[in-house]
Design a protein around this motif. Sequence first.
Motif, PDB file in Angstrom:
ATOM      1  N   SER B 554      71.710  26.426 -18.171  1.00 34.10           N
ATOM      2  CA  SER B 554      71.702  27.739 -17.517  1.00 34.10           C
ATOM      3  C   SER B 554      73.095  28.377 -17.575  1.00 34.10           C
ATOM      4  O   SER B 554      73.257  29.573 -17.367  1.00 34.10           O
ATOM      5  CB  SER B 554      71.269  27.591 -16.054  1.00 34.10           C
ATOM      6  N   LEU B 555      74.083  27.554 -17.867  1.00 32.18           N
ATOM      7  CA  LEU B 555      75.449  28.102 -17.986  1.00 32.18           C
ATOM      8  C   LEU B 555      75.606  28.800 -19.338  1.00 32.18           C
ATOM      9  O   LEU B 555      75.003  28.389 -20.331  1.00 32.18           O
ATOM     10  CB  LEU B 555      76.478  26.971 -17.890  1.00 32.18           C
ATOM     11  N   LYS B 556      76.455  29.832 -19.341  1.00 28.00           N
ATOM     12  CA  LYS B 556      76.681  30.551 -20.604  1.00 28.00           C
ATOM     13  C   LYS B 556      77.564  29.709 -21.512  1.00 28.00           C
ATOM     14  O   LYS B 556      78.285  28.822 -21.047  1.00 28.00           O
ATOM     15  CB  LYS B 556      77.392  31.872 -20.315  1.00 28.00           C
ATOM     16  N   LYS B 557      77.542  30.058 -22.800  1.00 26.83           N
ATOM     17  CA  LYS B 557      78.381  29.347 -23.770  1.00 26.83           C
ATOM     18  C   LYS B 557      79.855  29.530 -23.398  1.00 26.83           C
ATOM     19  O   LYS B 557      80.292  30.653 -23.118  1.00 26.83           O
ATOM     20  CB  LYS B 557      78.116  29.939 -25.155  1.00 26.83           C
ATOM     21  N   GLY B 558      80.600  28.430 -23.361  1.00 25.12           N
ATOM     22  CA  GLY B 558      82.035  28.510 -23.053  1.00 25.12           C
ATOM     23  C   GLY B 558      82.330  28.425 -21.571  1.00 25.12           C
ATOM     24  O   GLY B 558      83.495  28.529 -21.166  1.00 25.12           O
ATOM     25  N   ALA B 598      82.975  28.847 -14.290  1.00 28.40           N
ATOM     26  CA  ALA B 598      81.914  29.793 -13.918  1.00 28.40           C
ATOM     27  C   ALA B 598      81.694  29.815 -12.408  1.00 28.40           C
ATOM     28  O   ALA B 598      81.822  30.841 -11.757  1.00 28.40           O
ATOM     29  CB  ALA B 598      80.633  29.420 -14.637  1.00 28.40           C
ATOM     30  N   ASN B 599      81.332  28.684 -11.866  1.00 33.48           N
ATOM     31  CA  ASN B 599      81.044  28.648 -10.428  1.00 33.48           C
ATOM     32  C   ASN B 599      81.171  27.208  -9.931  1.00 33.48           C
ATOM     33  O   ASN B 599      81.495  26.302 -10.693  1.00 33.48           O
ATOM     34  CB  ASN B 599      79.655  29.194 -10.150  1.00 33.48           C
ATOM     35  N   LYS B 600      80.897  27.021  -8.647  1.00 33.77           N
ATOM     36  CA  LYS B 600      80.971  25.663  -8.102  1.00 33.77           C
ATOM     37  C   LYS B 600      79.556  25.091  -8.063  1.00 33.77           C
ATOM     38  O   LYS B 600      78.596  25.830  -7.796  1.00 33.77           O
ATOM     39  CB  LYS B 600      81.548  25.714  -6.691  1.00 33.77           C
ATOM     40  N   HIS B 601      79.440  23.788  -8.307  1.00 30.31           N
ATOM     41  CA  HIS B 601      78.112  23.190  -8.244  1.00 30.31           C
ATOM     42  C   HIS B 601      78.034  22.258  -7.022  1.00 30.31           C
ATOM     43  O   HIS B 601      79.063  21.747  -6.551  1.00 30.31           O
ATOM     44  CB  HIS B 601      77.767  22.467  -9.544  1.00 30.31           C
ATOM     45  N   PRO B 602      76.842  21.991  -6.533  1.00 30.87           N
ATOM     46  CA  PRO B 602      76.709  21.175  -5.326  1.00 30.87           C
ATOM     47  C   PRO B 602      76.615  19.676  -5.627  1.00 30.87           C
ATOM     48  O   PRO B 602      76.449  18.874  -4.719  1.00 30.87           O
ATOM     49  CB  PRO B 602      75.394  21.686  -4.720  1.00 30.87           C
ATOM     50  N   LYS B 603      76.713  19.301  -6.916  1.00 38.24           N
ATOM     51  CA  LYS B 603      76.519  17.890  -7.280  1.00 38.24           C
ATOM     52  C   LYS B 603      77.757  17.057  -6.924  1.00 38.24           C
ATOM     53  O   LYS B 603      78.706  17.551  -6.317  1.00 38.24           O
ATOM     54  CB  LYS B 603      76.212  17.796  -8.768  1.00 38.24           C
ATOM     55  N   LYS B 604      77.714  15.776  -7.385  1.00 34.52           N
ATOM     56  CA  LYS B 604      78.833  14.867  -7.102  1.00 34.52           C
ATOM     57  C   LYS B 604      80.152  15.412  -7.675  1.00 34.52           C
ATOM     58  O   LYS B 604      80.159  16.114  -8.689  1.00 34.52           O
ATOM     59  CB  LYS B 604      78.563  13.519  -7.781  1.00 34.52           C
ATOM     60  N   ASP B 605      81.271  14.984  -7.055  1.00 35.82           N
ATOM     61  CA  ASP B 605      82.590  15.437  -7.516  1.00 35.82           C
ATOM     62  C   ASP B 605      82.889  14.988  -8.950  1.00 35.82           C
ATOM     63  O   ASP B 605      83.669  15.611  -9.664  1.00 35.82           O
ATOM     64  CB  ASP B 605      83.687  14.898  -6.599  1.00 35.82           C
ATOM     65  N   SER B 606      82.292  13.855  -9.326  1.00 34.79           N
ATOM     66  CA  SER B 606      82.618  13.308 -10.657  1.00 34.79           C
ATOM     67  C   SER B 606      81.846  13.997 -11.781  1.00 34.79           C
ATOM     68  O   SER B 606      81.949  13.604 -12.940  1.00 34.79           O
ATOM     69  CB  SER B 606      82.305  11.808 -10.673  1.00 34.79           C
ATOM     70  N   VAL B 607      81.110  15.052 -11.448  1.00 33.49           N
ATOM     71  CA  VAL B 607      80.274  15.711 -12.460  1.00 33.49           C
ATOM     72  C   VAL B 607      80.870  17.043 -12.914  1.00 33.49           C
ATOM     73  O   VAL B 607      81.376  17.814 -12.110  1.00 33.49           O
ATOM     74  CB  VAL B 607      78.845  15.942 -11.898  1.00 33.49           C
ATOM     75  N   LEU B 608      80.813  17.243 -14.221  1.00 35.47           N
ATOM     76  CA  LEU B 608      81.217  18.534 -14.805  1.00 35.47           C
ATOM     77  C   LEU B 608      80.012  19.071 -15.554  1.00 35.47           C
ATOM     78  O   LEU B 608      79.405  18.351 -16.353  1.00 35.47           O
ATOM     79  CB  LEU B 608      82.382  18.311 -15.767  1.00 35.47           C
ATOM     80  N   LEU B 609      79.638  20.307 -15.275  1.00 39.46           N
ATOM     81  CA  LEU B 609      78.463  20.876 -15.939  1.00 39.46           C
ATOM     82  C   LEU B 609      78.873  21.785 -17.083  1.00 39.46           C
ATOM     83  O   LEU B 609      79.832  22.555 -16.974  1.00 39.46           O
ATOM     84  CB  LEU B 609      77.639  21.699 -14.934  1.00 39.46           C
ATOM     85  N   MET B 610      78.139  21.673 -18.187  1.00 33.61           N
ATOM     86  CA  MET B 610      78.331  22.621 -19.290  1.00 33.61           C
ATOM     87  C   MET B 610      77.047  22.673 -20.126  1.00 33.61           C
ATOM     88  O   MET B 610      76.231  21.741 -20.074  1.00 33.61           O
ATOM     89  CB  MET B 610      79.533  22.258 -20.163  1.00 33.61           C
ATOM     90  N   ALA B 611      76.885  23.754 -20.894  1.00 38.86           N
ATOM     91  CA  ALA B 611      75.698  23.883 -21.728  1.00 38.86           C
ATOM     92  C   ALA B 611      75.840  23.034 -22.986  1.00 38.86           C
ATOM     93  O   ALA B 611      76.959  22.679 -23.368  1.00 38.86           O
ATOM     94  CB  ALA B 611      75.487  25.344 -22.095  1.00 38.86           C
ATOM     95  N   LYS B 612      74.715  22.750 -23.632  1.00 33.52           N
ATOM     96  CA  LYS B 612      74.729  21.884 -24.823  1.00 33.52           C
ATOM     97  C   LYS B 612      75.582  22.500 -25.952  1.00 33.52           C
ATOM     98  O   LYS B 612      76.343  21.823 -26.627  1.00 33.52           O
ATOM     99  CB  LYS B 612      73.290  21.677 -25.301  1.00 33.52           C
TER     100      LYS B 612
END
Lengths: 108, 632
Positions: B554-558, B598-612
């Motif tokens: 759901s995150l944009k590229k980059g 982009a924004n903050k996520h509610p998951k664990k601190d050790s997680v970084l979210l990015m698109a494929k």
Amino acid sequence: MKVKILNIKNFIPFIVIGCILWISYFYPRFLTLALGEKSPWISYLYIYGMGGVAFLLSLVWIFTRKKDSLRQKEEFLWLIALILGFLFIFFVHGLWIYISIEYPLYNP
Amino acid sequence: MNFGIEFSNISLIIIVVTIIAYFLMVTFFGAYFSKFSSNIHDFFFSGQRFAWWLPFISMMATGIGAYSYLKYSEQGLKTGMNSTMVYMNEWFIVPLFFFAWLPIMYWTKTRSIPQYFEKRFNTATRYLTIVILLAYIFYYIGYNLFTIGLAFQGIFGLPPFLTLPAITLILGFYVSLGGQTAVIFTDLVQGVLLYLAGCLAFGYGLYVLGGFSEFFHYLPLEHRLPFASFNQDPYFNSVGIFWGDALAGSIAFLFLNQGFLMRFLSVRSVNEARLAGMANIMITLPLSAIVVGSVGWLGKAILTKQEALNTALTPYGFLEIENSYHTFVNVVGYVVQSNPIVLGIILAALLAALMSTIDTLINAATAIFIYDIYKPLIKTNSSDKHYLKVAKFSTFGMTLLGLLLATWFFFQKGTLMSIHYRGIMVIVPSIVTTLLLGILWKRFNSISACSALVVGVSLTFMTLRFPEWIYPLRNFFYGSQTGDPFLFRALFGMIVSGLTGVVVCLFTKPADSDKIKGYTLDSIDDAIFSFKGRKPNFKRGKKITFLKIVLDNSLKKGEIALSNKNVKRLKAEEQDIIYVSDNRWYLGGLRSGHFTLANKHPKKDSVLLMAKDTLEKSYLLKDKTVFIKKII
């Protein structure tokens, strides 16, 4: 009406250029008179003298135009690193000449 | 077979095996790293993601070319340890490089020097610059190939017209495969080989002479000093070298050498580029100076000792150097003659690594061709894939063109140092002056830049025919009163360019300050603003390690998302630029990229979210942890 041309700031570049020319002309001649052309120290003093002028002038030029950037800690640390680096190579070259002179030479 | 120096069979086998292994290795590097070049930005700048030490080590090899060993050994033999001075006089212009040129190029996303000239001035200035820069790069390529030919001639007795075409083909092949990433990684290996060869040769030489104290004892005082004679020797004196090399030459070397610039721009931030620059100037260049010149110093000490003892050094025989171009090969052949294995290793390392500068230059020439000629003039709106393909083919073409130019050098006379300087000091002064005025003086406009370039180059070129024009200047600055004034040619060029530029500028309309925002020293902050697209965030945050990548399309590229706690630790805000890299330090950022928060996520601190897409583009691996750092 304020006469702009009399503003001292307008003359600064000319004064600086004049000073550089004066130093460039007299400094090597002064060194030759004081030390002699064959002195092992003359090239060292010339290069660090003239190089030091170039180094200082560029620092002054940069930080009179970017006063704000010195407030950033990283920029200030880089400025200190540059000055220490200059002093370090100045010292190393000086030591090198000193050892060269002091170490026994082969004399045919 | 009649070799230039005598070999045993073991030496010959080692040389041949090492060279074959080397060429296999560079071809493998080219093929392997081509997968990290998916577009021309990757091909030329490695995606601007490397840690500082990677380009720094690769600069070891770039700073030493084929010509360095031959040129500085010859100079070391003739004038001694002061052969190091041209490697150790960069510091005076470093403030301008660190605080002006580097930030401007990095933050304005300028890819080549002509591109800077267009953005700062106009298109005409850009094309004038391209002509001058290509002349500069090709002069270097030709000179490098010329000295590679000399080295093969000195070692094997082979005529350069046989060896050069073969070497050119191999070079063109591997640079065209992998681009800048292949060049940087190949240079790592080449750097080690070059230092190994130089240190082994120096170590053996000291052993032959009976230790360091004997070596130093037999060096005349003027050969021990780090600086050349004050102004006596017309071809190598401190006054001339200061004006010609420490100022004009160093600015050209650091500011205008597209190859070096590409190294600096391949790192992940301006501060890392400064670190790479500092390490290069404080460590690499002095070490390189010793490595490339020391064989010449050894030669002088051995010759003096032979003369003092009035006999040959037992059991080595007499050292004779008939042609000073071959000082390195002759002295190495002499001091390592008792150990064929080491002799083989040194010569093989030298031959294999001779190409270390030239690959960078070829890559640089191609970058200028693609960014400044092909893309804007020939095919403007094509796919990245197309440009990448053209880049690869043109790399090959550039190499062949360099080969043609190399033949010209075989007709030149003088020391290798003077042949080198004669060309460089005609080419660089006008562009150096125009660049400095452009960076430092915001009033400086395009008409004055064009005038400075044209008048500067023309008049400097004419001094080749009328050297007497330089005499008054040489006398004023107290240079050598005899011989060819070529060391003052650069100063002459800088003064005429500078005067022309300033006079024209004072009588014309100042440059439009809105149009040149970001391209002058006063407006670097604007460049940072436009790099990011919003106000930069200079707050110093912490580096966070061992984060796991979780895909979120759901995150944009980059874009990336982090936990609230990590955002606070970084002292970051939304839309800040964050650098994400594979945690394995030894990759040096090969798998990494710059992303927008982009924004903050509610998951664990050790997680970084990015698109494929983002993951693939930056060559990061999903199953490997990463570290993050806020850039601005």
